[in-house]
Design an enzyme around this catalytic site. Structure first.
Site, PDB file in Angstrom:
ATOM      1  N   THR A   1       0.819  -1.217   0.000  1.00 15.52           N
ATOM      2  CA  THR A   1       0.000   0.000   0.000  1.00 15.52           C
ATOM      3  C   THR A   1       0.851   1.263   0.000  1.00 15.52           C
ATOM      4  O   THR A   1       0.419   2.298  -0.498  1.00 15.52           O
ATOM      5  CB  THR A   1      -0.979   0.011   1.184  1.00 15.52           C
ATOM      6  OG1 THR A   1      -0.266   0.117   2.418  1.00 15.52           O
ATOM      7  CG2 THR A   1      -1.822  -1.253   1.194  1.00 15.52           C
TER       8      THR A   1
ATOM      9  N   LEU B   1      -2.926   4.698  -0.635  1.00 18.75           N
ATOM     10  CA  LEU B   1      -4.337   4.277  -0.666  1.00 18.75           C
ATOM     11  C   LEU B   1      -4.392   2.807  -0.247  1.00 18.75           C
ATOM     12  O   LEU B   1      -4.418   1.911  -1.081  1.00 18.75           O
ATOM     13  CB  LEU B   1      -4.926   4.477  -2.063  1.00 18.75           C
ATOM     14  CG  LEU B   1      -5.391   5.880  -2.396  1.00 18.75           C
ATOM     15  CD1 LEU B   1      -6.008   5.929  -3.783  1.00 18.75           C
ATOM     16  CD2 LEU B   1      -6.402   6.396  -1.366  1.00 18.75           C
ATOM     17  N   HIS B   2      -4.431   2.589   1.045  1.00 22.11           N
ATOM     18  CA  HIS B   2      -4.319   1.237   1.585  1.00 22.11           C
ATOM     19  C   HIS B   2      -5.448   0.319   1.114  1.00 22.11           C
ATOM     20  O   HIS B   2      -5.226  -0.692   0.440  1.00 22.11           O
ATOM     21  CB  HIS B   2      -4.338   1.277   3.121  1.00 22.11           C
ATOM     22  CG  HIS B   2      -3.295   2.134   3.739  1.00 22.11           C
ATOM     23  ND1 HIS B   2      -1.966   1.767   3.769  1.00 22.11           N
ATOM     24  CD2 HIS B   2      -3.384   3.336   4.371  1.00 22.11           C
ATOM     25  CE1 HIS B   2      -1.270   2.704   4.400  1.00 22.11           C
ATOM     26  NE2 HIS B   2      -2.108   3.658   4.767  1.00 22.11           N
ATOM     27  N   ASP B   3      -6.674   0.645   1.501  1.00 23.82           N
ATOM     28  CA  ASP B   3      -7.787  -0.297   1.372  1.00 23.82           C
ATOM     29  C   ASP B   3      -8.222  -0.588  -0.063  1.00 23.82           C
ATOM     30  O   ASP B   3      -8.661  -1.712  -0.348  1.00 23.82           O
ATOM     31  CB  ASP B   3      -8.968   0.173   2.212  1.00 23.82           C
ATOM     32  CG  ASP B   3      -8.638   0.165   3.696  1.00 23.82           C
ATOM     33  OD1 ASP B   3      -7.900  -0.739   4.136  1.00 23.82           O
ATOM     34  OD2 ASP B   3      -9.101   1.066   4.420  1.00 23.82           O
TER      35      ASP B   3
END
Length: 309
Positions: A193, A238-240
């Site tokens: 991420t 933008l992890h998720d």
């Protein structure tokens, strides 16, 4: 045929973008969105999930509230990253879309029993709801097609402590239940991420898309201020959305099957994902741990799908 998924989430700006990506993708059938306490308390995460569904024009998707605290510990939240509402950067309001009746944990169990082997669980926050479902109904472990989660780290190590990533840190006991469940797991850790950064050019591309893009750009503008100050990079990770992107285009990612254990005893390393990347133990492999991503391909996918609204 669309792949059935349940998104378990604690929105969070990046959670919101992940939900928008999923709802814009015909390859995915979002059976439910289940809220959990994490980035902000449950009263806000369940509200935020309903707001995102309204923004997407998808008020047909059931949103249920789940666990308001970790299995065994007091809740730790992340308003310092996401703001007091969890969705700071845009005006937050009380949505018209009502919560679906019932508890998220019960809905997860019901959906899995009704469609054994067909549903992928997509946790974007602490794993409390998923672990609670596995503990309440052990039979569902064999009915989950896969768990694809954002959490943990290996080389990047921690973002909330020196040793731990936030989602795992908040409820390490829940994470230990999930990683010990025998369910096939794909892990999108910080190592991946932190390679998908919201540069100026990428945010400008979002903003050019119109209403939805402007909303996403406003979220990322707010969200990135913390990470830029902390890491000194050119944008925020933008992890998720990586979870949803892996489902849509797994060829953008690479990783390996390894053993992952969760540290639950030590206060120093609480929530650490002890990832045996180099195979130095004989512990059995229990997760596909993703190590790299084509960042340009990721943002091309995300921008194209957001442009469909």
């Amino acid at each position: 045929m669309a792949q059935k998924i349940i998104i378990d989430t604690d929105p969070g700006q990046d959670d919101a973008v992940a939900i928008l990506l999923a709802l814009a993708s015909p390859e995915l059938e979002v059976r439910a969105i289940t809220a959990v306490a994490g980035n902000v308390p449950l009263a806000l995460t369940q509200r935020n999930a309903r707001i995102v569904c309204e923004i997407a024009g998808r008020t047909d998707v059931p949103v249920l509230a789940g666990c308001d605290a970790p299995l065994k510990r007091p809740l730790v939240t992340a308003e310092h990253v996401h703001g007091k509402t969890g969705l700071d950067g845009v005006d937050v309001y009380e949505p018209e879309l009502p919560l679906t009746e019932g508890h998220a944990v019960d809905r997860i169990i019901e959906e899995l029993r009704a469609a054994p082997g067909e549903i992928i669980l997509c946790p974007l926050g602490p794993l409390t709801n998923i672990a609670a479902a596995l503990q309440k109904a052990p039979d569902i472990a064999g009915k989950i097609a896969r768990i694809v989660l954002m959490g943990g780290a290996y080389f990047e190590v921690g973002n909330i402590t020196p040793a731990a990533e936030f989602n795992i840190y908040v409820d390490p006991e829940a994470a230990a239940v999930v990683f010990g469940s025998g369910v096939p797991i794909t892990v999108l850790p910080l190592d991946v991420t932190h390679k998908v950064l919201t540069t100026r050019a990428r945010i400008d591309a979002f903003r050019a898309l119109g209403r939805i893009g402007e909303t996403v750009a406003a979220w990322t503008d707010f969200f990135e201020r913390f990470d830029v100050a902390k890491y000194g990079g050119e944008g925020a990770p933008l992890h998720d959305p990586c979870v949803i992107a892996w489902l849509l285009k797994p060829e953008l990612f690479s990783g390996r099957e390894i053993n992952v254990e969760i540290e639950v005893e030590s206060e120093l390393t609480r929530g650490m994902t002890v990832a045996d990347w180099w195979g130095v133990t004989d512990r059995p492999k229990n997760a596909l741990f993703i190590g790299d991503v084509d960042a340009d391909g990721f943002f091309e996918l995300l921008t194209e799908r957001l442009g469909r609204y």
